[in-house]
Design an enzyme around this catalytic site. Structure first.
Site, PDB file in Angstrom:
ATOM      1  N   SER A 144       0.818  -1.185   0.130  1.00 20.33           N
ATOM      2  CA  SER A 144      -0.008   0.035   0.196  1.00 20.33           C
ATOM      3  C   SER A 144       0.837   1.194  -0.224  1.00 20.33           C
ATOM      4  O   SER A 144       0.526   2.149  -0.716  1.00 20.33           O
ATOM      5  CB  SER A 144      -0.821  -0.055   1.329  1.00 20.33           C
ATOM      6  N   ARG A 310     -34.847 -25.099  -8.792  1.00 17.08           N
ATOM      7  CA  ARG A 310     -34.806 -25.757  -7.385  1.00 17.08           C
ATOM      8  C   ARG A 310     -36.080 -25.605  -6.639  1.00 17.08           C
ATOM      9  O   ARG A 310     -36.635 -24.526  -6.622  1.00 17.08           O
ATOM     10  CB  ARG A 310     -33.893 -25.205  -6.396  1.00 17.08           C
ATOM     11  N   GLN A 330     -35.462 -15.430  -0.363  1.00  9.28           N
ATOM     12  CA  GLN A 330     -34.599 -15.900  -1.495  1.00  9.28           C
ATOM     13  C   GLN A 330     -34.723 -14.437  -2.121  1.00  9.28           C
ATOM     14  O   GLN A 330     -33.567 -13.922  -2.506  1.00  9.28           O
ATOM     15  CB  GLN A 330     -35.134 -16.861  -2.269  1.00  9.28           C
ATOM     16  N   GLU A 424      -4.287  -3.995  -6.618  1.00  9.58           N
ATOM     17  CA  GLU A 424      -4.540  -2.599  -7.338  1.00  9.58           C
ATOM     18  C   GLU A 424      -5.174  -1.856  -6.227  1.00  9.58           C
ATOM     19  O   GLU A 424      -5.812  -0.746  -6.302  1.00  9.58           O
ATOM     20  CB  GLU A 424      -5.614  -2.560  -8.286  1.00  9.58           C
TER      21      GLU A 424
END
Ligand SMILES: CCCCCCCCCC/C=C\CCCCCCCCCC(=O)SCCNC(=O)CCNC(=O)[C@H](O)C(C)(C)COP(=O)(O)OP(=O)(O)OC[C@H]1O[C@@H](n2cnc3c(N)ncnc32)[C@H](O)[C@@H]1OP(=O)(O)O
Ligand code: FAD
Length: 627
Positions: A144, A310, A330, A424
């Site tokens: 860093s 499912r 869900q 990055e």
């Protein structure tokens, strides 16, 4: 077939033109055509098969990666692919490899930090793959803190050279992709030393290996840093370690667009900001934001299709169990991720424009937008990669036990993706950069400058910044809070760019309506997730919060019939998804069963080791029982 019929039925419910949504997702009809053609080219080429990756040893895995890279390059040449088509090919080959760093960092660094002469010398070699380069910045002791790098580049006026040296163990270059076994050259970041004076970090082109026998050159110690997370995953990349023992390079191999060293050893600063030395990181961060939308959309496509196939509990009058996608829990986990994938796609488009705009301005010596470009690329890279890494894991959980199988494609996708939160730029370190930018911006607000953005989201950022700045404590003391404000700022950008996208011309029946629903889901989901911020800063009232949540639930119902079509719009091949659960045809159970038997453990009915280790126990127990 249950799964197939389920997805066919889902597709018949779509309330919008999927083909037009494919164009929106791809960015244009041209990009869709290229992407579609190249993805099928890759899918139909046996060399690019991906299903054995997790079963190979590290050496076989890496050799196979080199085979694929060579084959990709051969196909690029044979088919005379453009750079756009070649980049698509690399994307659909879907395997981290040295080519990413050669094309994605080494070449852009020379273009961004090299003089015209240096570009004319090195770019033709790189474009023709006569040399293979990497980006060697990070060291064992510093990643860093770029200004803390220890590698030295000492100017020798006697010979008109730089002496590149690793003075300490912690100065060893550590992590650069492509460095460990493949690259012949590197852009090496080191401390420029002239007459014992340290002028800070600059980039230097250094040859690492012979172009004849690929052996390390004198003074170079080089190798791979070892296995990384997961079995396949990022182990197709040779992240390397590199040490220099007084390696000499010509003076003209210091990248000199930002600063020049004359023959006499005088340092001359050009008229561009020194921060251009960091320019490659800005470029890659904006690409990583686009990559985030791809990775998240891939996981969401798998989880959405599987959730429609499912069935569990909830026996209906027709004797069939309920699709798990119909459960509100869900939907409340899956649909915000679907909305986020689209949101990151559009903010990635904007960021690409911002980066190109900054570069055009740089050509005209206009550096005014460089700080904003740095803050936006840093912040959005942090926000989107963190959300995507968490989102892929959530998609695994949304698929229950089968999500934990390699044949689901999700464990491998997670293992390959999660270093994006670190490489990055560590995500927290980058948010601190955004915080610094915000403090400067807030301090300038007194000069009549007005912030722009959606009211509630803008108010949240303003209030968070005012609270923190009002406390007038040191930056470090407040850094944990300032990171919170930085996240709020980046979320404001994502929402704003989604809204701007909706203001563009969006053709196709029902397409704009679906995108509006997804934009509202993203905005209301983030509001719900950070409700404390919005309430504590007085941006909304508890009543409004309750209304927002009700609206969110209503939007889920709106998206539900379109969910499969919205993920079909990503236009991913089964090869790219590499998932039994995410197959376009929904034929999950037979394929799950079929895949299981391919595991090498099933090559023999009685496993190796049973007779040697387990049978003696059983026999001994039998003998004991007879005594
Ligand atoms: C034909 C065949 C084709 C085949 C196709 C192939 C195509 C492939 C394409 C692939 C493309 C991309 C690949 C994507 C996948 C990538 C894979 C992984 C790559 C990983 C690589 C790496 O990790 S490289 C190393 C990265 N390292 C970091 O990011 C380090 C993080 N640290 C920093 O950035 C900095 O140290 C810091 C910003 C955290 C601190 O900087 P500093 O120490 O200087 O202190 P300050 O904070 O005081 O900053 C000083 C001032 O400078 C400004 N600043 C800082 N950074 C920047 C910047 N980047 N740009 C501009 N300005 C910057 C900062 O704001 C301060 O300014 P003032 O406030 O005005 O002083
Ligand atoms: C898969 C992969 C590929 C890579 N490829 C390359 C490459 O090609 N070339 C290259 O040069 N590098 C590469 N890197 C290195 C990468 O850029 C660094 O790992 C990254 O910049 C983070 O730096 P670090 O590892 O030193 O982490 P550190 O900065 O040491 O972070 C460790 C912890 O300290 C915290 N921290 C650090 N500084 C601060 C601060 N000021 N305030 C608050 N918290 C702080 C961080 O948030 C983190 O929690 C790669 C890394 C990975 C994982």
């Amino acid at each position: 077939m249950a799964g197939f019929d389920d997805l066919a039925s889902e597709r018949s419910k779509a309330q919008f033109d999927v083909e037009e949504m494919k164009v929106i997702w791809a960015g244009s009809r041209h990009t869709l055509e290229v992407s579609d053609r190249i993805s099928r080219l890759v899918a139909n080429d046996p060399v690019f098969r991906k299903d054995t990756r997790t079963m190979l040893s590290r050496k076989d895995l890496f050799k196979n990666t080199l085979r694929k890279a060579a084959h990709a390059w051969k196909r690029i040449i044979e088919l005379r692919l453009s750079e756009e088509e070649a980049a698509e090919l690399r994307f659909y080959v879907d395997e981290p490899a040295f080519m990413d760093l050669h094309w994605g960092m080494f070449i852009p660094t020379i273009k961004g930090q090299g003089t015209e002469e240096q570009q004319q010398k090195w770019l033709p070699l790189a474009y023709k793959m006569k040399i293979i380069g990497c980006y060697a910045q990070t060291e064992l002791g510093h990643g860093s803190n770029v200004q803390g790098l220890e590698t030295t580049a000492t100017f020798d006026p006697q010979t008109d050279e730089f002496i590149i040296h690793s003075p300490t163990l912690t100065s060893s270059k550590w992590w650069p992709g492509g460095l460990g076994k493949v690259s012949t050259h590197a852009v090496v970041y080191g401390r420029l030393i002239i007459d014992s004076k340290d002028y800070g970090v600059n980039g230097f082109i250094v040859q690492l290996r012979s172009l004849d026998d690929h052996l390390p050159l004198p003074g170079i110690t080089i190798g791979d840093i070892g296995m990384k997370f997961g079995s396949g995953a990022y182990n197709t990349m040779d992240n390397g370690v590199l040490r220099f023992d007084h390696v000499r390079i010509p003076r003209d191999q210091m990248l000199m667009r930002v600063s020049q060293v004359t023959r006499e050893g005088k340092l001359v600063q050009s008229n561009v900001p020194w921060q251009l030395v960091y320019g490659t990181m800005v470029y890659v961060r904006q690409k990583i934001v686009s990559d985030a939308s791809c990775a998240l959309s891939r996981a969401v496509c798998i989880a959405t299709r599987y959730s429609a196939v499912r069935r569990q509990f909830g026996l209906q009058s027709n004797g069939i169990e309920t699709q798990v996608i119909d459960y509100k829990t869900q939907q409340s986990r899956l649909f915000p991720l679907l909305a986020s994938a689209y949101a990151f796609r559009f903010v990635g488009e904007w960021l690409k424009w911002l980066y190109m705009d900054v570069n055009q301005r740089l050509q005209a010596s206009d550096f005014s937008t460089l700080p904003e470009a740095h803050a936006c690329t840093a912040g959005l890279k942090s926000l989107t990669t963190s959300a995507t890494a968490d989102g892929i894991e959530e998609c695994r959980k949304l698929c229950g036990g089968h999500g934990y199988l390699c044949s689901s494609g999700l464990p491998e996708l997670f293992a390959v993706y999660i270093p994006a939160c670190t490489y990055e730029g560590d995500n927290i370190v980058l948010l601190l950069q955004v915080a610094r930018f915000l403090i400067k911006t807030v301090s300038q607000l007194g000069s009549g400058k007005e912030p722009v953005g959606t009211t509630v989201y803008m108010g949240r950022v303003e209030q968070l910044m005012q609270c923190h700045c009002a406390v007038q404590k040191g930056f470090l003391e407040l850094s944990a809070d300032l990171v919170q404000a930085a996240v709020a700022h980046c979320q404001l950008i994502v929402v704003s760019k989604f809204i701007e996208k909706l203001q563009q011309d969006i053709p196709g029946k029902g397409v704009k309506g679906q995108l509006e629903a997804l934009c509202n889901i993203y905005a209301l989901f983030i509001l719900h997730k950070h409700l404390g911020d919005f309430l504590s800063t007085g941006c909304i009232t508890p009543k409004q919060a309750s209304l927002a949540n009700a609206q969110l639930r209503s939007l889920y119902s709106q998206v539900r019939p379109n969910a499969i079509a919205l993920v079909d719009a990503f236009n991913y091949t089964d090869h790219y998804l590499s998932s039994v659960l995410g197959r376009y045809d929904g034929n999950v159970y037979p394929k799950l069963y079929e895949e299981a038997w391919k595991d090498p453990l099933n090559d023999s009915v009685v496993p190796d080791g049973y007779q040697e280790y387990i049978q003696p126990i059983l026999k001994q127990q039998l003998r004991n029982a007879r005594l």
